[in-house]
Write a protein that holds these residues in place. Sequence first.
Motif, short mmCIF file in Angstrom:
data_model
loop_
_atom_site.label_atom_id
_atom_site.label_comp_id
_atom_site.label_asym_id
_atom_site.label_seq_id
_atom_site.Cartn_x
_atom_site.Cartn_y
_atom_site.Cartn_z
N UNK A 1 0.83 -1.21 0.00
CA UNK A 1 0.00 0.00 0.00
C UNK A 1 0.86 1.25 0.00
N UNK A 2 1.97 1.22 0.74
CA UNK A 2 2.87 2.38 0.77
C UNK A 2 3.44 2.67 -0.62
N UNK A 3 3.78 1.62 -1.35
CA UNK A 3 4.37 1.79 -2.68
C UNK A 3 3.34 2.32 -3.68
N UNK A 4 2.15 1.73 -3.63
CA UNK A 4 1.12 2.13 -4.59
C UNK A 4 -0.25 1.77 -4.01
N UNK A 5 -0.94 2.70 -3.41
CA UNK A 5 -2.23 2.40 -2.78
C UNK A 5 -3.39 2.24 -3.76
N UNK A 6 -3.19 2.58 -5.01
CA UNK A 6 -4.32 2.64 -5.96
C UNK A 6 -5.01 1.30 -6.19
N UNK A 7 -4.27 0.17 -6.37
CA UNK A 7 -4.98 -1.10 -6.58
C UNK A 7 -5.91 -1.48 -5.43
N UNK A 8 -5.45 -1.31 -4.20
CA UNK A 8 -6.31 -1.67 -3.08
C UNK A 8 -7.42 -0.64 -2.88
N UNK A 9 -7.17 0.61 -3.23
CA UNK A 9 -8.24 1.61 -3.17
C UNK A 9 -9.40 1.20 -4.08
N UNK A 10 -9.06 0.72 -5.28
CA UNK A 10 -10.11 0.27 -6.20
C UNK A 10 -10.89 -0.89 -5.59
N UNK A 11 -10.19 -1.83 -4.96
CA UNK A 11 -10.86 -2.97 -4.35
C UNK A 11 -11.69 -2.52 -3.15
N UNK A 12 -11.18 -1.57 -2.37
CA UNK A 12 -11.92 -1.07 -1.21
C UNK A 12 -13.20 -0.38 -1.65
N UNK A 13 -13.14 0.41 -2.71
CA UNK A 13 -14.34 1.07 -3.22
C UNK A 13 -15.33 0.06 -3.79
N UNK A 14 -14.81 -0.97 -4.42
CA UNK A 14 -15.67 -2.03 -4.95
C UNK A 14 -16.42 -2.73 -3.81
N UNK A 15 -15.74 -2.94 -2.68
CA UNK A 15 -16.38 -3.59 -1.53
C UNK A 15 -17.52 -2.73 -0.98
N UNK A 16 -17.35 -1.42 -1.01
CA UNK A 16 -18.39 -0.52 -0.51
C UNK A 16 -19.65 -0.58 -1.35
N UNK A 17 -19.53 -1.03 -2.59
CA UNK A 17 -20.67 -1.05 -3.50
C UNK A 17 -21.54 -2.28 -3.39
N UNK A 18 -21.31 -3.14 -2.38
CA UNK A 18 -22.12 -4.35 -2.22
C UNK A 18 -22.45 -4.55 -0.73
N UNK A 19 -23.32 -5.51 -0.45
CA UNK A 19 -23.77 -5.72 0.93
C UNK A 19 -23.55 -7.14 1.42
N UNK A 20 -22.85 -7.96 0.64
CA UNK A 20 -22.69 -9.37 1.03
C UNK A 20 -21.52 -9.56 2.00
N UNK A 21 -20.41 -8.92 1.75
CA UNK A 21 -19.19 -9.16 2.52
C UNK A 21 -18.77 -7.92 3.31
N UNK A 22 -18.18 -8.17 4.47
CA UNK A 22 -17.63 -7.09 5.28
C UNK A 22 -16.16 -7.40 5.59
N UNK A 23 -15.38 -6.36 5.76
CA UNK A 23 -13.98 -6.49 6.13
C UNK A 23 -13.89 -6.74 7.63
N UNK A 24 -13.22 -7.82 8.02
CA UNK A 24 -13.08 -8.17 9.42
C UNK A 24 -11.62 -8.48 9.75
N UNK A 25 -11.32 -8.56 11.04
CA UNK A 25 -9.98 -8.91 11.48
C UNK A 25 -9.51 -8.00 12.59
N UNK A 26 -8.78 -8.57 13.54
CA UNK A 26 -8.25 -7.79 14.66
C UNK A 26 -7.28 -6.73 14.16
N UNK A 27 -7.29 -5.58 14.84
CA UNK A 27 -6.41 -4.49 14.45
C UNK A 27 -5.32 -4.27 15.51
N UNK A 28 -4.26 -3.61 15.12
CA UNK A 28 -3.19 -3.28 16.05
C UNK A 28 -3.70 -2.29 17.09
N UNK A 29 -3.24 -2.43 18.30
CA UNK A 29 -3.67 -1.53 19.38
C UNK A 29 -3.17 -0.10 19.16
N UNK A 30 -2.01 0.01 18.52
CA UNK A 30 -1.48 1.32 18.18
C UNK A 30 -1.64 1.54 16.67
#
Length: 227
Positions: free
Chosen positions: A132-161
């Motif tokens: 993502x640091x090198x080139x965030x654009x590919x994942x940005x496209x995928x992230x926007x694509x995910x927002x356009x549907x209601x079947x799947x949600x992004x899950x997973x534990x996050x870093x405390x900091x």
Amino acid sequence: MFQGFSQETVDFMWGIRFNNDRGWFEANKERYQRCFYQPMKQLGAQLQSALLERFPKSGLNGKVSRIYRDARRLFGRGPYKDHLWLSLFRWDGGEEGARPVLWFELAPECWSYGMGFWCPKPVVMAKHRARMDRDPRPLLRLANRLKGQEEFVLEGAEYSRPKQPPRPQLAHWYNKRELSLTHEEELSELLYSPDLVGRLTEGFAFLMPYYDYFSTLWADPDPRGEP
């Protein structure tokens, strides 16, 4: 040919949850094979075939989990799982946890499916952030694509900091210690029907661009500068 699970499948799962010992399982082993394992295996084979037809270069393999728990990791639980899952993945070397999988899981009270990593090592998620640091654009496209549907949600534990992403829109992706795109719902009539194959195939087809993106992370250079 997958014809659907049955009420006996659900009854077996509840049975093993409340009778998790060798005696009960051995007495019901034929039920396990007939109403749980074999339908799951048939479902996995049909999903693999359907996805290979739509994505012939995907090279997906299929696998059904074992009902036996690892004896080294019982932690006071019984020796058997009360749920079962199948996974679809492209195996081209590397350690477990370095590759994402497509999966379907059936438990006594719900079912779920999606795409994600099984206990990814820190280096995998470090490569995820470095990409993502090198080139965030590919994942940005995928992230926007995910927002356009209601079947799947992004899950997973996050870093405390929280870590600082290259784009604010990618904050939830950037700060994951583990990552999955998941759909979960209560047991329904769909489980008892061959139509489950079509529902899962369409969902997995939507997830394939995400699978392709994350399945190549392992080949990225180690951003920590380690060999």
